[in-house]
Design a protein around this motif. Structure first.
Motif, short mmCIF file in Angstrom:
data_model
loop_
_atom_site.label_atom_id
_atom_site.label_comp_id
_atom_site.label_asym_id
_atom_site.label_seq_id
_atom_site.Cartn_x
_atom_site.Cartn_y
_atom_site.Cartn_z
N VAL A 44 0.87 -1.17 0.00
CA VAL A 44 0.00 0.00 0.00
C VAL A 44 0.91 1.22 0.00
O VAL A 44 1.90 1.27 0.74
CB VAL A 44 -0.92 0.03 1.24
N PHE A 45 0.58 2.20 -0.84
CA PHE A 45 1.41 3.41 -0.92
C PHE A 45 0.48 4.62 -0.99
O PHE A 45 -0.50 4.62 -1.72
CB PHE A 45 2.30 3.38 -2.16
N VAL A 46 0.82 5.64 -0.20
CA VAL A 46 0.03 6.87 -0.19
C VAL A 46 0.89 8.01 -0.72
O VAL A 46 2.03 8.20 -0.28
CB VAL A 46 -0.45 7.20 1.24
N LEU A 47 0.33 8.74 -1.68
CA LEU A 47 1.04 9.86 -2.29
C LEU A 47 0.14 11.08 -2.27
O LEU A 47 -0.99 11.04 -2.75
CB LEU A 47 1.43 9.51 -3.73
N ALA A 48 0.66 12.16 -1.70
CA ALA A 48 -0.11 13.41 -1.60
C ALA A 48 0.56 14.50 -2.43
O ALA A 48 1.78 14.50 -2.62
CB ALA A 48 -0.22 13.85 -0.15
N ASP A 49 -0.24 15.42 -2.91
CA ASP A 49 0.27 16.52 -3.73
C ASP A 49 1.03 17.51 -2.86
O ASP A 49 0.94 17.50 -1.63
CB ASP A 49 -0.90 17.22 -4.45
N ARG A 50 1.78 18.41 -3.52
CA ARG A 50 2.68 19.30 -2.79
C ARG A 50 1.94 20.31 -1.91
O ARG A 50 2.48 20.76 -0.90
CB ARG A 50 3.58 20.04 -3.77
N GLY A 51 0.70 20.63 -2.26
CA GLY A 51 -0.07 21.54 -1.41
C GLY A 51 -0.29 20.97 -0.03
O GLY A 51 -0.30 21.70 0.97
N ILE A 52 -0.46 19.65 0.05
CA ILE A 52 -0.64 18.97 1.34
C ILE A 52 0.70 18.73 2.00
O ILE A 52 0.87 18.98 3.20
CB ILE A 52 -1.38 17.64 1.13
N ASN A 53 1.66 18.23 1.25
CA ASN A 53 2.97 17.89 1.82
C ASN A 53 3.71 19.10 2.37
O ASN A 53 4.62 18.96 3.19
CB ASN A 53 3.83 17.17 0.79
N ALA A 54 3.33 20.30 1.91
CA ALA A 54 3.95 21.51 2.44
C ALA A 54 3.52 21.76 3.89
O ALA A 54 4.20 22.50 4.61
CB ALA A 54 3.57 22.70 1.57
N VAL B 215 1.50 18.98 5.90
CA VAL B 215 1.38 17.72 6.64
C VAL B 215 2.71 16.97 6.59
O VAL B 215 3.24 16.74 5.50
CB VAL B 215 0.25 16.85 6.04
N PRO B 216 3.26 16.55 7.72
CA PRO B 216 4.53 15.80 7.73
C PRO B 216 4.42 14.52 6.92
O PRO B 216 3.39 13.85 6.92
CB PRO B 216 4.74 15.49 9.22
N ALA B 217 5.50 14.17 6.23
CA ALA B 217 5.48 13.02 5.33
C ALA B 217 5.19 11.72 6.07
O ALA B 217 4.54 10.82 5.53
CB ALA B 217 6.82 12.92 4.60
N ASP B 218 5.67 11.58 7.32
CA ASP B 218 5.46 10.33 8.05
C ASP B 218 4.01 10.14 8.48
O ASP B 218 3.65 9.08 9.00
CB ASP B 218 6.40 10.24 9.25
N THR B 219 3.20 11.16 8.27
CA THR B 219 1.77 11.04 8.57
C THR B 219 1.14 9.92 7.75
O THR B 219 0.24 9.22 8.23
CB THR B 219 1.03 12.36 8.27
N TRP B 220 1.63 9.73 6.54
CA TRP B 220 1.02 8.74 5.64
C TRP B 220 1.34 7.31 6.05
O TRP B 220 0.68 6.38 5.60
CB TRP B 220 1.46 9.02 4.21
#
Length: 211
Positions: free
Chosen positions: A143-153, A155-160
């Protein structure tokens, strides 16, 4: 038992539940969440070639030693005789093929599939750059979660990692639909904090993709 594919992974009722979960989240946030299920992220031809070569080599060496007096002229025909049946066998048994692939290669291919799908499906084109892809790759058991840059700016990456864990544990326990709906809801909570619904928001992306 019928082979499990992306199109048969969820029942019709489960598909509706997942789509409704996405719609519910998108009513309270400007984000766009897209669950996606794929049969495999990559074909892994090298696994078939190396696996068939290894099994053919072992079989040919053993039979040549047993019956052929260690002759190369016995070994070579046996090797080629075994090669294609073993290659077909590996292709027909996903669990065996998966064991012939290094986990690091699987991780790379799943991530690449997520990136390519993110672009191909237009998740990078949302108005506020708030698309989230939840990819379930069946062959790889990933399972892999990928978020756009508007969110990643924000929300911390380890949140996923939390989202991945929720869906993964749900699959292992046979509660995939419930787990995916819970993960979608959690994504909604994260988005709602920073990206509340805005005037003129529309449902820009599919609510479930089976490929």
């Amino acid at each position: 038992m019928a082979k499990l594919t992306a199109n048969t992974f969820f029942t019709e009722e489960e598909r509706k539940r997942i789509e409704e979960a996405v719609k519910a989240v998108e009513k309270s946030t400007s984000g766009e969440i897209v669950p996606m299920v794929v049969d495999a992220s990559y074909e892994y031809p090298r696994a078939e070639i190396l696996g068939a070569g290894f099994f053919s080599l072992a079989s040919a060496v053993f039979l040549t030693w047993l019956f052929g007096g260690e002759s190369i002229w016995v070994f070579l025909p046996l090797f080629f005789l075994f090669y294609f049946p073993f290659k077909l066998m590996i292709r027909q048994f996903p669990a065996l093929r998966r064991r012939l692939i290094h986990p690091a290669e699987i991780d790379v291919e799943v991530e690449e599939k997520a990136l390519v799908s993110f672009l191909e499906r237009g998740l990078h084109r949302t108005r506020d750059e708030t698309g989230i892809l939840i990819l379930i790759s069946l062959f790889e058991h990933r399972v892999f979660v990928l978020a756009d840059r508007g969110i990643n700016a924000i929300v911390p990456a380890d949140t996923w990692d939390e989202i991945v864990h929720t869906v993964t544990e749900g699959i292992r326990s046979g509660r995939t639909c419930e787990a995916l709906c819970a993960a979608i809801g959690r994504c909604g909570e994260l988005l709602e904090q920073h990206f509340p619904v805005r005037t003129g928001d529309t449902d820009e992306l599919p609510n479930l993709i089976l490929d």
